[in-house]
Design an enzyme around this catalytic site. Structure first.
Site, PDB file in Angstrom:
ATOM      1  N   ASP A 216      -1.061   1.773  -3.710  1.00 15.76           N
ATOM      2  CA  ASP A 216      -2.124   0.113  -4.646  1.00 15.76           C
ATOM      3  C   ASP A 216      -3.563   0.958  -4.825  1.00 15.76           C
ATOM      4  O   ASP A 216      -4.632  -0.140  -5.131  1.00 15.76           O
ATOM      5  CB  ASP A 216      -2.495  -0.725  -3.284  1.00 15.76           C
ATOM      6  CG  ASP A 216      -3.144  -0.602  -1.874  1.00 15.76           C
ATOM      7  OD1 ASP A 216      -2.970   0.423  -1.443  1.00 15.76           O
ATOM      8  OD2 ASP A 216      -3.235  -1.691  -1.524  1.00 15.76           O
TER       9      ASP A 216
ATOM     10  N   SER B  55       0.579  -1.521   0.229  1.00 13.03           N
ATOM     11  CA  SER B  55       0.329   0.408   0.300  1.00 13.03           C
ATOM     12  C   SER B  55       0.464   1.340  -0.048  1.00 13.03           C
ATOM     13  O   SER B  55       1.359   1.540  -1.012  1.00 13.03           O
ATOM     14  CB  SER B  55      -1.076  -0.686   1.277  1.00 13.03           C
ATOM     15  OG  SER B  55      -1.942   0.770   0.435  1.00 13.03           O
TER      16      SER B  55
ATOM     17  N   ASP C  65      -5.462   2.626  -3.408  1.00 16.12           N
ATOM     18  CA  ASP C  65      -7.002   1.967  -2.224  1.00 16.12           C
ATOM     19  C   ASP C  65      -7.308   3.581  -1.648  1.00 16.12           C
ATOM     20  O   ASP C  65      -8.695   3.800  -0.777  1.00 16.12           O
ATOM     21  CB  ASP C  65      -6.863   1.525  -1.759  1.00 16.12           C
ATOM     22  CG  ASP C  65      -5.839   1.035  -0.529  1.00 16.12           C
ATOM     23  OD1 ASP C  65      -5.299   2.297  -0.449  1.00 16.12           O
ATOM     24  OD2 ASP C  65      -6.210  -0.061  -0.015  1.00 16.12           O
TER      25      ASP C  65
END
EC number: 5.4.2.10
Length: 450
Positions: free
Chosen positions: A243, A101, A245
């Site tokens: 990533d 992430s 998100d």
């Protein structure tokens, strides 16, 4: 659990998260996930972000999956929410994302999604852990018939961006947008997305080289985008993380608009149109008091959870809410996807700007963020510290002084022997005094003498 944290298995690539462990995770995780598979053989989607260790871990993970007879579809570089969506679209039995992430490049991680597109339950993770910990590997090892196969599923990217485009009623023509791809998974997708929607856009940090993911850019460094927005004269900027998100926005003046403000703007817009379920936004304990005051003024309700997007999603599913998220930019629109989705969040925010004809600075001004200060204190026993009478007294005393115009949050760190003392108040001076008043007592009572 030894391996699984709140966001899958994390570690330093090639050290604590080695190709050997990735292979075992492929075998054990693949086996557990496909015991109840609706497809025979079971089908699993695999994707990664742009960090250099992704290919090494992906190859090892896929080898593990194939060795227990799984049909693997490789998406290549894709966002985490893209995997969650495509698992459902393709009726796959599971999805696996290789990413750490927003973490630095040397870190990596492996997280699993079930066939419903949601992160795995603790029970499933415990089953995988038990197999990983087992002294001997008793899982099947076919030599010919019964081995898995590997196929490319690169067209998944197009299907995902087409889905995103359908989540807003109008195009983005006439809008000038600055985009920061964090040199991560959104890098190859954002240009297609905004071009399809007719926006005028400038991009930065969309040239990943395997080493520059999140490096001084993206949602954890929004100051880079703030400068870029002003430089390009854009009306709004959006920054994603490695990533994809998370999404953090920047207004036309280069001011940062965090997850709290994005949730409020989108939640209020939906509520006015009767589309915010139970007129409620799900937040975490780290959301700013300014958000709650703005929500109250607009007759919006809030439900609070622990820190972590998985807890936000759990509360949303349990009680039927459709908007929730975190200050860090994880915003969940459950009507469209099962996890935080940066590009989806950006589109919802841009749609509000377009439909209302208001500037982002105007929309964000309703949330008056209170100054916040956080101090981490090394303690001998974080659980005992919360039950210490003198510490409790110090907290109560500060809360009394605040008289409802501020808040205190004292919580243990999930991973270290730290007690986190956070306060919010009207002025920076006040907030500092409040935090130190509690921190001094914690130090005296339970501090570690170094």
């Amino acid at each position: 659990m030894k391996y699984f944290g709140t966001d899958g298995v994390r570690g330093i690539a090639n050290e604590t998260l080695s190709p050997e462990l990735a292979f075992k995770l492929g075998r054990c995780g693949g086996y557990v996930l496909t015991q109840h598979a609706s497809n025979k053989p079971a089908r699993v989607l695999v994707a990664r972000d742009t960090r250099i260790s992704g290919q090494m871990l992906e190859q090892a993970l896929i080898a593990g999956l194939l060795s227990v007879g799984i049909e693997v579809f490789s998406l290549g570089v894709m966002t985490t929410p893209g995997v969650a969506y495509l698992v459902r679209l393709q009726d796959a039995d599971a999805g696996i994302m290789i990413s750490a992430s927003h973490n630095p490049v040397q870190d990596n991680g492996i997280k699993f999604f079930g066939s419903d597109g949601y992160k795995l339950s603790d029970e499933k993770e415990e089953e995988i852990e038990a197999l990983l910990e087992s002294d001997e590997d008793t899982l099947p090892r076919p030599s010919a018939e019964g081995l898995g196969t590997l196929s490319d599923y690169r067209e998944g990217a197009l299907k995902y961006t087409q889905f995103l485009e359908q989540t807003i009623p109008d195009d983005l023509e006439g809008m000038h947008i600055a985009v920061d791809g964090a040199n991560g998974s959104t890098s190859a997708l954002v240009s297609r997305l905004f071009a399809d929607l007719g926006a005028d856009f400038d991009t930065m940090a969309t040239n990943p080289d395997g080493l520059n993911i999140n490096k001084g850019v993206g949602s954890t460094h929004p100051e880079a985008l703030a400068k870029f927005v002003v430089e390009k004269g854009a009306q709004v900027g959006v920054a994603f993380d490695g990533d994809g998100d998370r999404c953090i926005a920047v207004d036309e003046n280069g001011e940062i608009v965090d997850g709290d403000k994005i949730m409020f703007i989108c939640g209020k817009y939906l509520s006015e149109r009767g589309r915010l379920k139970k007129d409620t936004i799900v937040t975490t304990v780290m959301s700013n008091i300014g958000l709650y005051k703005a929500m109250k003024e607009n007759n919006l309700n809030s439900v609070q959870t622990k820190v972590g997007d998985r807890y936000v999603v759990e509360a949303m599913r349990k009680d039927g809410y459709n908007v929730g998220g975190e200050q860090s930019g994880h915003v969940v629109f459950l009507d469209f996807n099962t996890t935080g989705d940066g590009m989806l969040t950006a589109l919802q925010l841009l749609n509000v700007i377009k439909q209302t004809g208001k500037k982002l600075s105007e929309l964000a001004a309703e949330v008056k963020t209170y100054p916040q200060e956080l101090v981490n204190i090394k303690v001998t026993d974080k659980k005992a510290a919360l039950d210490n009478e003198k510490i409790k007294e110090a907290i109560a005393k500060v809360e009394e002084k605040m008289a409802g115009d501020g808040r205190v949050l004292v919580r243990p760190s999930g991973t270290e022997d730290l007690l986190r003392v956070m306060a919010e108040a009207k002025t920076q001076e006040l907030v500092h005094d409040y935090v130190m008043e509690i921190a001094d007592v914690v130090e005296a009572e339970m501090g570690v003498n170094e």
